[in-house]
Scaffold this motif. Structure first.
Motif, short mmCIF file in Angstrom:
data_model
loop_
_atom_site.label_atom_id
_atom_site.label_comp_id
_atom_site.label_asym_id
_atom_site.label_seq_id
_atom_site.Cartn_x
_atom_site.Cartn_y
_atom_site.Cartn_z
N VAL A 34 6.17 -8.77 6.27
CA VAL A 34 5.35 -8.76 4.85
C VAL A 34 3.77 -8.79 5.35
N GLY A 35 3.17 -7.67 4.79
CA GLY A 35 1.63 -8.02 5.09
C GLY A 35 0.71 -6.82 5.95
N VAL A 36 1.54 -5.58 5.96
CA VAL A 36 0.92 -4.49 6.68
C VAL A 36 0.22 -3.75 5.54
N GLN A 43 -4.83 -1.67 11.08
CA GLN A 43 -5.66 -2.64 11.57
C GLN A 43 -5.18 -4.34 11.23
N SER A 44 -3.98 -4.05 10.37
CA SER A 44 -3.42 -5.58 9.70
C SER A 44 -2.91 -6.29 11.03
N VAL A 45 -2.81 -7.62 11.02
CA VAL A 45 -2.57 -8.42 11.84
C VAL A 45 -0.90 -8.29 11.90
N ALA A 46 -0.33 -7.94 10.70
CA ALA A 46 1.10 -7.79 10.56
C ALA A 46 1.58 -6.47 11.22
N LEU A 86 6.63 -4.58 -2.52
CA LEU A 86 6.40 -6.18 -2.51
C LEU A 86 5.10 -6.57 -3.01
N ASP A 87 4.98 -7.13 -4.24
CA ASP A 87 3.82 -7.83 -4.56
C ASP A 87 4.52 -9.21 -5.01
N VAL A 88 4.02 -10.26 -4.37
CA VAL A 88 4.82 -11.48 -4.59
C VAL A 88 4.49 -12.05 -5.84
N SER A 89 3.28 -11.72 -6.58
CA SER A 89 3.28 -12.12 -7.81
C SER A 89 3.91 -11.52 -8.98
N VAL A 139 -6.77 -23.64 1.54
CA VAL A 139 -5.73 -23.01 1.35
C VAL A 139 -4.74 -22.91 2.90
N LYS A 140 -5.60 -22.63 3.84
CA LYS A 140 -4.81 -22.25 5.11
C LYS A 140 -4.39 -23.75 5.63
N ALA A 141 -5.13 -24.89 5.27
CA ALA A 141 -4.67 -26.09 5.64
C ALA A 141 -3.21 -26.69 5.17
N PRO A 144 -11.00 -14.54 14.66
CA PRO A 144 -11.44 -13.54 13.83
C PRO A 144 -11.10 -12.00 14.28
N LEU A 145 -10.53 -11.29 13.27
CA LEU A 145 -10.25 -9.91 13.39
C LEU A 145 -10.79 -9.17 12.35
N SER A 146 -11.41 -7.82 12.68
CA SER A 146 -11.74 -6.96 11.66
C SER A 146 -10.62 -6.42 10.85
N THR A 147 -10.28 -6.97 9.94
CA THR A 147 -9.27 -6.28 9.05
C THR A 147 -9.71 -6.16 7.57
N ARG A 148 -8.80 -5.67 6.70
CA ARG A 148 -9.27 -5.29 5.32
C ARG A 148 -9.53 -6.81 4.46
P1 NAD Z 1 -4.71 -7.39 5.64
O1 NAD Z 1 -5.77 -7.12 4.86
O2 NAD Z 1 -4.50 -6.37 6.63
O3 NAD Z 1 -3.66 -8.15 5.23
C1 NAD Z 1 -3.31 -8.81 4.24
C2 NAD Z 1 -2.18 -8.58 3.60
O4 NAD Z 1 -1.84 -9.36 2.55
C3 NAD Z 1 -2.04 -7.04 3.01
O5 NAD Z 1 -1.04 -6.26 3.41
C4 NAD Z 1 -2.23 -7.34 1.32
O6 NAD Z 1 -1.29 -6.13 0.95
C5 NAD Z 1 -1.09 -8.63 1.37
N1 NAD Z 1 -1.06 -8.96 0.00
C6 NAD Z 1 -2.43 -9.54 -0.48
N2 NAD Z 1 -1.86 -9.98 -1.82
C7 NAD Z 1 -0.59 -9.92 -1.88
C8 NAD Z 1 0.49 -9.90 -2.82
N3 NAD Z 1 0.06 -10.37 -4.11
N4 NAD Z 1 1.92 -9.70 -2.44
C9 NAD Z 1 2.00 -9.10 -1.19
N5 NAD Z 1 1.26 -8.89 -0.44
C10 NAD Z 1 -0.06 -9.23 -0.56
O7 NAD Z 1 -5.73 -8.50 6.39
P2 NAD Z 1 -5.18 -9.52 7.84
O8 NAD Z 1 -6.31 -10.16 8.35
O9 NAD Z 1 -4.24 -8.83 8.56
O10 NAD Z 1 -4.50 -10.60 6.87
C11 NAD Z 1 -3.06 -11.12 7.31
C12 NAD Z 1 -3.12 -12.50 7.27
O11 NAD Z 1 -3.68 -12.93 8.59
C13 NAD Z 1 -3.68 -13.54 6.23
O12 NAD Z 1 -2.95 -14.62 5.87
C14 NAD Z 1 -5.12 -13.56 6.82
O13 NAD Z 1 -5.66 -15.05 6.17
C15 NAD Z 1 -4.65 -14.09 8.25
N6 NAD Z 1 -5.51 -14.13 9.21
C16 NAD Z 1 -6.42 -13.22 9.31
C17 NAD Z 1 -7.83 -13.10 10.25
C18 NAD Z 1 -8.91 -12.28 10.59
O14 NAD Z 1 -9.76 -12.57 11.13
N7 NAD Z 1 -8.62 -10.94 10.02
C19 NAD Z 1 -7.67 -14.41 11.16
C20 NAD Z 1 -6.72 -15.37 11.02
C21 NAD Z 1 -5.58 -15.45 9.89
#
Ligand code: NAD
Length: 254
Positions: free
Chosen positions: A12-14, A18-21, A63-66, A161-163, A190-194
């Protein structure tokens, strides 16, 4: 040792490539896991679907968890399709812009509740739904950040929130450990993501991490994916309740 053959994983989270997921999905698939992937909405579907198809994901679900019921529906479909789940990756976070860009002490009650619900409570809900499907144990992972421990300029309310996310990781690990379910948090630099582009002056954070990390390198989504594949594997069978930095050593530098 790191084979994930015969394991099923929900990612969950792509949002895009560029997404971490996405780094995690690629690594898990490369080690043989069978995947289910989700997308936030129709707009995101156009980006996520081709990626999911590229790595042979068997399920590609909205999937929108809200939205009430959507998370339950994802787990119902996994139950119907596979009858089990071995690996869960929760890689989502959200905070309304106004609150994200303001001082922590000014955070609105609504913004705080929404950030906590989407970024933290959704992980608890996923763990609850995963538990009965992880009949033979399993691995659950979420994604945290350095701003949980240190005051990172511009990270603002996402730090607390992360804590909370890291704390629920520890409590969930304690509660689910006897069932063979491990719960860990990945902790990338830190990573360059959306999502990162929503944080003010994120480029400065990237530059600081690159110049201060002992390795001299920023983490990549592939670094995070490789670590996630290890944690998901039986090789990590005794690793739980822990926050795992993947940041070139950045967090040890004062
Ligand atoms: P991303 O924008 O690629 O991913 C964030 C994801 O959250 C998206 O896929 C988005 O659709 C999803 N999302 C937001 N609201 C949602 C909802 N209501 N229901 C379902 N999905 C929802 O950015 P990312 O950087 O890959 O973020 C992924 C995780 O990594 C996050 O928890 C972020 O805090 C964490 N993180 C990011 C970094 C960074 O530097 N980019 C560093 C450490 C941790």
């Amino acid at each position: 040792m790191f084979s994930l053959t015969n394991k099923t994983a929900l990612i969950v989270g792509v949002a895009n490539d560029q997404s971490v997921a996405w780094g995690c999905a690629k690594a898990l698939a490369a080690q043989g896991a069978t995947l289910a992937m989700t997308y936030l909405n129709d707009k995101a579907k156009a980006h996520v679907r081709p990626l999911a198809q590229d790595i042979g994901a068997e399920l590609i679900l909205p999937l929108d968890v809200s939205i009430p019921g959507q998370l339950e529906s994802v787990f119902d479909q996994i139950d119907t399709h596979w009858g089990k789940l071995d690996i869960l990756l929760h890689s989502i976070a959200f905070c309304p812009k106004g609150d994200l860009h303001g001082r922590v002490i000014d955070t609105s009650a609504d913004g705080f509740a929404m950030a906590m619900d989407i970024s933290v409570h959704s992980f608890l809900r996923m763990l609850c739904l995963a538990e009965p499907l992880m009949k033979n144990g399993g691995t659950c992972m979420t994604v945290s950040f350095y701003g949980s421990e240190k005051v990172v300029e511009h990270y603002n309310i996402m730090g607390p929130v992360k804590a909370a996310l890291e704390s629920v990781t520890r409590y969930a690990a304690a509660e689910l450990g006897p069932k063979g379910i491990r719960v860990n948090a990945l902790f990338p630099g830190p990573l360059s993501t959306r999502a990162a582009s929503g944080i003010d002056h994120f480029d400065q954070l990237l530059a600081h991490a690159a110049s201060h990390a002992p390795t001299g390198m920023l983490a990549t989504i592939d670094d995070v994916g490789a670590y996630a594949a290890f944690l998901a594997s039986d090789a990590a069978r005794n690793v739980t309740g822990t926050v795992h930095p993947i940041d070139g050593g950045y967090q040890i530098i004062g």
